[in-house]
Design a protein around this motif. Sequence first.
Motif, PDB file in Angstrom:
ATOM      1  N   LEU A  44      -6.326  16.398  48.922  1.00  0.00           N
ATOM      2  CA  LEU A  44      -7.337  16.601  47.889  1.00  0.00           C
ATOM      3  C   LEU A  44      -6.837  16.055  46.553  1.00  0.00           C
ATOM      4  CD1 LEU A  44     -10.023  17.781  46.893  1.00  0.00           C
ATOM      5  CD2 LEU A  44      -8.836  19.981  46.588  1.00  0.00           C
ATOM      6  N   ILE A  45      -5.579  16.310  46.239  1.00  0.00           N
ATOM      7  CA  ILE A  45      -4.994  15.809  44.988  1.00  0.00           C
ATOM      8  C   ILE A  45      -4.958  14.283  44.984  1.00  0.00           C
ATOM      9  CG2 ILE A  45      -2.892  15.738  43.595  1.00  0.00           C
ATOM     10  CD1 ILE A  45      -2.290  18.587  44.654  1.00  0.00           C
ATOM     11  N   TYR A  46      -4.476  13.688  46.074  1.00  0.00           N
ATOM     12  CA  TYR A  46      -4.428  12.232  46.150  1.00  0.00           C
ATOM     13  C   TYR A  46      -5.828  11.625  46.097  1.00  0.00           C
ATOM     14  CZ  TYR A  46       0.568  12.042  47.236  1.00  0.00           C
ATOM     15  OH  TYR A  46       1.938  12.119  47.168  1.00  0.00           O
ATOM     16  N   GLY A  47      -6.778  12.256  46.767  1.00  0.00           N
ATOM     17  CA  GLY A  47      -8.146  11.757  46.763  1.00  0.00           C
ATOM     18  C   GLY A  47      -8.756  11.764  45.374  1.00  0.00           C
ATOM     19  N   LEU A 184     -12.386   7.944  50.148  1.00  0.00           N
ATOM     20  CA  LEU A 184     -13.473   8.545  50.921  1.00  0.00           C
ATOM     21  C   LEU A 184     -12.927   9.192  52.197  1.00  0.00           C
ATOM     22  CD1 LEU A 184     -16.224   5.794  50.483  1.00  0.00           C
ATOM     23  CD2 LEU A 184     -16.438   8.196  49.817  1.00  0.00           C
ATOM     24  N   GLY A 185     -12.046   8.483  52.895  1.00  0.00           N
ATOM     25  CA  GLY A 185     -11.427   9.055  54.087  1.00  0.00           C
ATOM     26  C   GLY A 185     -10.549  10.249  53.772  1.00  0.00           C
ATOM     27  N   THR A 186      -9.868  10.183  52.628  1.00  0.00           N
ATOM     28  CA  THR A 186      -9.006  11.288  52.219  1.00  0.00           C
ATOM     29  C   THR A 186      -9.806  12.549  51.927  1.00  0.00           C
ATOM     30  OG1 THR A 186      -7.342   9.785  51.321  1.00  0.00           O
ATOM     31  CG2 THR A 186      -7.348  12.026  50.459  1.00  0.00           C
ATOM     32  N   PHE A 187     -10.946  12.402  51.251  1.00  0.00           N
ATOM     33  CA  PHE A 187     -11.801  13.555  50.979  1.00  0.00           C
ATOM     34  C   PHE A 187     -12.335  14.171  52.281  1.00  0.00           C
ATOM     35  CE2 PHE A 187     -12.915  12.128  46.420  1.00  0.00           C
ATOM     36  CZ  PHE A 187     -11.981  13.012  45.893  1.00  0.00           C
ATOM     37  N   CYS A 188     -12.654  13.329  53.265  1.00  0.00           N
ATOM     38  CA  CYS A 188     -13.123  13.848  54.559  1.00  0.00           C
ATOM     39  C   CYS A 188     -12.047  14.711  55.205  1.00  0.00           C
ATOM     40  CB  CYS A 188     -13.491  12.692  55.483  1.00  0.00           C
ATOM     41  SG  CYS A 188     -14.965  11.772  54.989  1.00  0.00           S
ATOM     42  N   GLY A 191     -11.423  17.967  53.093  1.00  0.00           N
ATOM     43  CA  GLY A 191     -12.501  18.940  53.217  1.00  0.00           C
ATOM     44  C   GLY A 191     -12.492  19.650  54.557  1.00  0.00           C
ATOM     45  N   ILE A 192     -12.323  18.892  55.634  1.00  0.00           N
ATOM     46  CA  ILE A 192     -12.321  19.486  56.980  1.00  0.00           C
ATOM     47  C   ILE A 192     -11.145  20.439  57.145  1.00  0.00           C
ATOM     48  CG2 ILE A 192     -12.033  18.961  59.433  1.00  0.00           C
ATOM     49  CD1 ILE A 192     -13.612  16.360  58.895  1.00  0.00           C
ATOM     50  N   TYR A 193      -9.954  20.010  56.700  1.00  0.00           N
ATOM     51  CA  TYR A 193      -8.765  20.843  56.874  1.00  0.00           C
ATOM     52  C   TYR A 193      -8.830  22.109  56.022  1.00  0.00           C
ATOM     53  CZ  TYR A 193      -6.268  17.384  59.692  1.00  0.00           C
ATOM     54  OH  TYR A 193      -5.871  16.547  60.693  1.00  0.00           O
TER      55      TYR A 193
END
Length: 300
Positions: A44-47, A184-188, A191-193
């Motif tokens: 989340l931080i990196y995203g 975008l992939g990082t946020f996915c 969020g899921i985790y």
Amino acid sequence: MSWDNIALLSAVILAAVNIIDSHLISKRMPSLLAFLLPIGTIYLIYGLILFVLFPLPEGITLWPVLAAVGAGILRTGAVTIMLYVMKREEVSRIIPVVYTYPIFVAIMAVPLLGESLGYLKWLAIIIVVAGAVMISVKQRPSGAANWLSKPLLLLFGSSLAFALADIASKYALNYLSFWNASWLGTFCLSGIYLIASLRPRILRQLNDMTQRNSAMGLIAFNETLAMTGVILLYRAIEQGTVSLVSTILGSRPIFVVIFALILSRAAPKFIEWQPGKGMLALRFIATAMIVGGITIIYLT
């Protein structure tokens, strides 16, 4: 760097990530969800950082963004399955099965891209699948062979998800930068985790951990490596042909086996792997079959 060198560097980095993942899951973390919670927080931080630095281009349509989000969800699912099986099985058995996914890219290219497969490519598919099955063998103390069975099917599902993610990413990267696809992939994933693991019970597990600080430090280091490997992956897909990028990434099992072999001798407490000479030879033969078969697919 050229896209092929970027893809190879990504494979080496992510192989190291898999080894550290295996150590953390099997030896340090109290549960899989307790492992996913700090990962989700770090991503989340990196995203957020990448989101601020690299906003979406002006005038971008919805479909490329949806493709990038779909790729992120698929990749997160594939990684989660891999981590779940890693809790129970040796990393050197898991990664070669997962990284048969360039085969699925080749098969899906027929209906999706209008390509055709010659007999040599179908032969290569058989070789790779056979290699994946061989590498999943584990010798019991009695001498009988023990197969991954149900985990093997889960890992093939993970492999298919990785293939779909790469195809969706290639489409998205025709319109987005690799930085955009990365956040975008990082946020996915984040969020899921976080949705799955942010529970009072999991927080208590983390609070009660012995050597918590060292484990969290290792996770932070490992996920920084993972983020670097994923960014390089998107960069390679953006620059090169997705099937060829997938092929090079399919070499990751070789690096996993090499790293596992070195660490099992140099730091046996970090990773325990004593396959015996016969099983070790089988692993190398099976890994060579996988990589050789994948190479045939794209050289013919």
